[in-house]
Design a protein around this motif. Sequence first.
Motif, mmCIF file in Angstrom:
data_model
loop_
_atom_site.group_PDB
_atom_site.id
_atom_site.type_symbol
_atom_site.label_atom_id
_atom_site.label_comp_id
_atom_site.label_asym_id
_atom_site.label_seq_id
_atom_site.Cartn_x
_atom_site.Cartn_y
_atom_site.Cartn_z
ATOM 1 N N GLU A 80 7.539 5.766 7.242
ATOM 2 C CA GLU A 80 8.856 5.848 6.593
ATOM 3 C C GLU A 80 9.305 4.522 5.997
ATOM 4 O OE1 GLU A 80 11.558 7.802 9.266
ATOM 5 O OE2 GLU A 80 10.268 9.555 9.427
ATOM 6 N N VAL A 81 8.350 3.854 5.362
ATOM 7 C CA VAL A 81 8.689 2.643 4.618
ATOM 8 C C VAL A 81 8.981 3.091 3.180
ATOM 9 C CG1 VAL A 81 7.865 0.406 3.789
ATOM 10 C CG2 VAL A 81 7.196 1.226 6.056
ATOM 11 N N ALA A 82 10.230 2.951 2.785
ATOM 12 C CA ALA A 82 10.630 3.506 1.484
ATOM 13 C C ALA A 82 10.538 2.481 0.351
ATOM 14 C CB ALA A 82 12.063 4.032 1.583
ATOM 15 N N ALA A 83 10.194 1.241 0.693
ATOM 16 C CA ALA A 83 10.161 0.181 -0.331
ATOM 17 C C ALA A 83 9.024 0.426 -1.319
ATOM 18 C CB ALA A 83 9.971 -1.166 0.356
ATOM 19 N N PRO A 84 9.198 -0.024 -2.559
ATOM 20 C CA PRO A 84 8.138 0.192 -3.556
ATOM 21 C C PRO A 84 6.845 -0.553 -3.215
ATOM 22 C CG PRO A 84 9.884 -1.221 -4.432
ATOM 23 C CD PRO A 84 10.367 -0.708 -3.117
ATOM 24 N N LEU A 85 5.731 0.147 -3.423
ATOM 25 C CA LEU A 85 4.403 -0.433 -3.160
ATOM 26 C C LEU A 85 3.804 -0.993 -4.450
ATOM 27 C CD1 LEU A 85 1.693 -0.847 -1.573
ATOM 28 C CD2 LEU A 85 1.156 1.544 -2.125
ATOM 29 N N PRO B 280 12.287 -3.400 4.379
ATOM 30 C CA PRO B 280 11.708 -4.334 3.409
ATOM 31 C C PRO B 280 12.167 -4.043 1.976
ATOM 32 C CG PRO B 280 9.993 -2.935 4.381
ATOM 33 C CD PRO B 280 11.276 -2.567 5.034
ATOM 34 N N ALA B 281 12.197 -5.097 1.166
ATOM 35 C CA ALA B 281 12.565 -4.939 -0.239
ATOM 36 C C ALA B 281 11.365 -4.475 -1.060
ATOM 37 C CB ALA B 281 13.079 -6.269 -0.779
ATOM 38 N N LYS C 145 4.423 0.441 11.612
ATOM 39 C CA LYS C 145 5.599 0.701 12.467
ATOM 40 C C LYS C 145 5.914 -0.542 13.295
ATOM 41 C CE LYS C 145 5.780 5.709 12.889
ATOM 42 N NZ LYS C 145 5.353 6.890 13.626
ATOM 43 N N ASP C 146 4.868 -1.165 13.833
ATOM 44 C CA ASP C 146 5.070 -2.399 14.619
ATOM 45 C C ASP C 146 5.713 -3.481 13.754
ATOM 46 O OD1 ASP C 146 4.031 -1.408 16.882
ATOM 47 O OD2 ASP C 146 2.069 -2.401 16.720
ATOM 48 N N ALA C 147 5.214 -3.579 12.524
ATOM 49 C CA ALA C 147 5.669 -4.672 11.648
ATOM 50 C C ALA C 147 7.105 -4.480 11.173
ATOM 51 C CB ALA C 147 4.734 -4.779 10.444
ATOM 52 N N THR C 148 7.574 -3.238 11.190
ATOM 53 C CA THR C 148 8.911 -2.987 10.632
ATOM 54 C C THR C 148 9.958 -2.660 11.712
ATOM 55 O OG1 THR C 148 8.197 -0.706 10.233
ATOM 56 C CG2 THR C 148 8.121 -2.186 8.355
ATOM 57 N N ALA C 149 9.498 -2.478 12.969
ATOM 58 C CA ALA C 149 10.413 -2.063 14.039
ATOM 59 C C ALA C 149 11.549 -3.071 14.223
ATOM 60 C CB ALA C 149 9.639 -1.903 15.342
ATOM 61 N N LEU D 243 6.747 -7.007 2.730
ATOM 62 C CA LEU D 243 5.590 -6.759 3.596
ATOM 63 C C LEU D 243 4.346 -7.045 2.762
ATOM 64 C CD1 LEU D 243 5.943 -3.326 5.453
ATOM 65 C CD2 LEU D 243 6.177 -5.633 6.402
ATOM 66 N N ALA D 244 3.562 -8.033 3.193
ATOM 67 C CA ALA D 244 2.313 -8.332 2.472
ATOM 68 C C ALA D 244 1.166 -7.777 3.299
ATOM 69 C CB ALA D 244 2.172 -9.830 2.294
ATOM 70 N N VAL D 245 0.503 -6.761 2.772
ATOM 71 C CA VAL D 245 -0.593 -6.122 3.494
ATOM 72 C C VAL D 245 -1.894 -6.755 3.017
ATOM 73 C CG1 VAL D 245 -1.622 -3.910 4.135
ATOM 74 C CG2 VAL D 245 0.794 -4.012 3.500
ATOM 75 N N VAL D 246 -2.555 -7.494 3.907
ATOM 76 C CA VAL D 246 -3.704 -8.304 3.481
ATOM 77 C C VAL D 246 -4.958 -7.939 4.264
ATOM 78 C CG1 VAL D 246 -2.157 -10.220 2.878
ATOM 79 C CG2 VAL D 246 -3.268 -10.210 5.105
ATOM 80 N N PRO D 247 -6.123 -8.135 3.625
ATOM 81 C CA PRO D 247 -7.377 -7.872 4.343
ATOM 82 C C PRO D 247 -7.647 -9.008 5.319
ATOM 83 C CG PRO D 247 -7.834 -8.697 2.133
ATOM 84 C CD PRO D 247 -6.347 -8.580 2.237
#
Length: 401
Positions: free
Chosen positions: A117-122, A91-92, A82-86, A33-37
């Motif tokens: 509840e995204v458990a992947a490392p940030l 995600p790794a 939630k939308d992105a992971t449903a 998951l790439a969280v971008v501005p």
Amino acid sequence: SREQSTVDGWRYRVVWKPQADAVTKPRLSGTWLAVVPEAPAGAAGDTVAAVLRTLADRGAEVRTVTVAADAAGRDALTATLKDATAGAPAPAGVLSLLALGGDAAAHALSQALGDAEVAAPLWCVTRGAVVAGRSDRITDPGQALVWGLGRVASMEQGGRWGGLVDLPGTDAADDRTLERLVGVLAGDAAEDQVAVRSSGLFVRRLVRARLADSPAVREWRPRGTTLVTGGTGVLGGQVARWLAENSAEHLLLASRRGAEAPGAAELREELTALGARVTLAACDVSDREALAGLLADVPADQPLTAVIHAAAVVDDGVIETLTAEQVAAVLRVKVDATRHLHELTRDLDLSAFVLFSSFAATFGAPGQGNQAPGNAFLDAFAEYRRADGLPATSLAWGPWG
Ligand SMILES: NC(=O)c1ccc[n+]([C@@H]2O[C@H](COP(=O)([O-])OP(=O)(O)OC[C@H]3O[C@@H](n4cnc5c(N)ncnc54)[C@H](OP(=O)(O)O)[C@@H]3O)[C@@H](O)[C@H]2O)c1
């Protein structure tokens, strides 16, 4: 100018050590998951695009989550995540590039990942937030907030913490730098605080050197007016006493309550008896106009020559529970006030500009997810001013008795 402290005749210093990295092309697997501005400008925008491209080239299935400035709050971010992971495989990893858009929004992301509840490392990426190589310069001390927060998150949320990676602050990252970034995310470096540069991979280390190896520091005496923000607080009052004992001419002690602060009248008496002229000013130093007014009133015959910024608001809490207001209240005085002090005094001939930071910024401390980022900002700001040829010292205090 670097983060350092002195204990029992040793000097402790944070350094960036070059570390050999793998020569083979690193690979990623699974969904990232790439969280971008939204629409980052200039070289930051080029860097975001280049990072996303490189992740995909190196095997990651990249799912991009774009965060608009008006949807960067905890609840909005949770809904977006939630939308992105449903319905998708877990995600790794999560890679936040939000700091590259200027607004760090790191607290809300860290909270929203837990809520969704995204458990992947940030992993959090910054640009020009640390001085790792000889030609490095801190281009944006505001990005250091993410580093301060990350060190706390690594302790409070270790199970879903990845790490901090700083990219070069000057140009868009080149291929070698991006390759190193992928190597770090793939776990090749087994490090969680790194700077990647075209010239190499640098890891953050605390080292010690005997004080005897360092030349004696110059002597410093207060002259004219010394401004102590938070001057009626515990440490501010202590510093004011030390200044008065060292022949300070005029002490300008600023706090929101000013002369109304508990113990202010006794402090004034004590300092006056030591020979200092004392002004107790009621001023919110995070209010630029109020601060400008305070500085305009400094007597011409005792010009301002030193600033000691000891003002702070303490409102601790674990990241999970911190409200946006709790974060803003603490950062207003750590970040905004420091910027105002810098801007409003930069043309004066100051001999000292001292910031009161904390051990917690250097190492992280559970429960200080708002204070530690503010103090990490102060440390970076001191380096930033020094690089501009201005005096600056950031003191990383441990807990006072
Ligand atoms: N005490 C420690 O063990 C420790 C350890 C590490 C670092 N530090 C750092 O050292 C500094 C001083 O700590 P301290 O323990 O002396 O805190 P303190 O006793 O709470 O004093 C803080 C002072 O800041 C003033 N203040 C807060 N917001 C202000 C604003 N917007 N404008 C002007 N003044 C403001 C407060 O007065 P008003 O409420 O009247 O404004 C108060 O006088 C802080 O920066 C802290 O982060 C302290």
